[in-house]
Design an enzyme around this catalytic site. Sequence first.
Site, PDB file in Angstrom:
ATOM      1  N   LYS A  92       0.813  -1.387  -0.158  1.00 62.91           N
ATOM      2  CA  LYS A  92       0.053   0.117  -0.038  1.00 62.91           C
ATOM      3  C   LYS A  92       1.005   1.149   0.022  1.00 62.91           C
ATOM      4  CE  LYS A  92      -4.176  -2.111   0.172  1.00 62.91           C
ATOM      5  NZ  LYS A  92      -4.880  -2.207   1.182  1.00 62.91           N
ATOM      6  N   ARG A 126      -3.152 -10.804   3.736  1.00 58.17           N
ATOM      7  CA  ARG A 126      -3.351 -10.862   2.235  1.00 58.17           C
ATOM      8  C   ARG A 126      -2.088 -10.254   1.534  1.00 58.17           C
ATOM      9  NH1 ARG A 126      -5.703  -7.222  -1.564  1.00 58.17           N
ATOM     10  NH2 ARG A 126      -6.818  -8.287  -3.176  1.00 58.17           N
TER      11      ARG A 126
END
Length: 339
Positions: free
Chosen positions: A279, A314
């Site tokens: 991210k 994840r």
Amino acid sequence: MATYYRPIARYDHARPDGALPLAGGPLWFDTVELLRRDAPPQLSPAHSAPTEVVARLTAPRAPVAGLELSEPRLMGILNVTPDSFSDGGLHFEPASALAHTRDMIGAGAAIIDVGGESTRPGASEIPIDEEIRRTAPVIAAIRAETDIPISIDTRKAPVAHAAHEAGANLINDVAGFTFDPDLAPFAASASLPVCVMHAQGTPDMMQVDPRYDNVALDVYDYLSDRVEVLTALGIPRDQIIVDPGIGFGKTLDHNLTLLQNLSLFHALGCPILLGASRKRFIGTIGGAEEARHRAPGSIAVAIAGVAQGVQMLRVHDVRETSEALRLWQSATLGQQGKD
């Protein structure tokens, strides 16, 4: 005013008498942080929490989609999209997607998350037929080779239905089952486990000035409400995974606050998924401008999550995360991970 209970997760091998297991796993806690919207945080002995709270904090998490959750599991990301923020276009073709899946399974992935619509900041919705065309054949090809659990990453009931027919056995919705009113009832009717994520706004607008009164408690309340809606439809609580939605309608500071308070979400009595891989905030803090260079930072965040008892990670970088996880487990818990 409600009181929230955040267990202070610990993993030291010197475990005091009376310490409680965290979600039935190897971590433990003997202290909880009491959080209120109208008062400063306060530490308290774990046994002082209400009985029903202690029960949810300590109960072992049931298997989900056939996965035992007594230790962290890796969810390998398979984006069959041309425009995902990190790997868009790399696995868009079915042959490439299947080859990447084989690599992730060999590297330690315990479940594969297949997504056909990018939900990166600024992304636009795509037609249902196109999303099905991208995902269902790939899921069928994976299922023809292996019985590994497969998650369909979608906000739409028709896509989930086609994915389930192709072999998917978990629905992962970044919209928390609020985008398509037919999605949650379908999951319940098909007896499928689900992952419910928090997001503020839709992908095209979610990073435009996101605001919270108290990000950790606001996200907790949202997930608590969604869990109640899903259980009312007939989906068992122990088959609902919760995801605080790192990067979805959050600033860098919001993300860090959520990461520091991940153990709070154990009080929901559900497994926790952490999806922070590659991210933007990882690149900002770590100095990696390109998403594909953010594996070291992603692994650091993943291990920080495991240290708070997160059951599922994840990730894009399965092999590297699996190696780091095994070393962390060996060095801190005296055990070798199975992933």
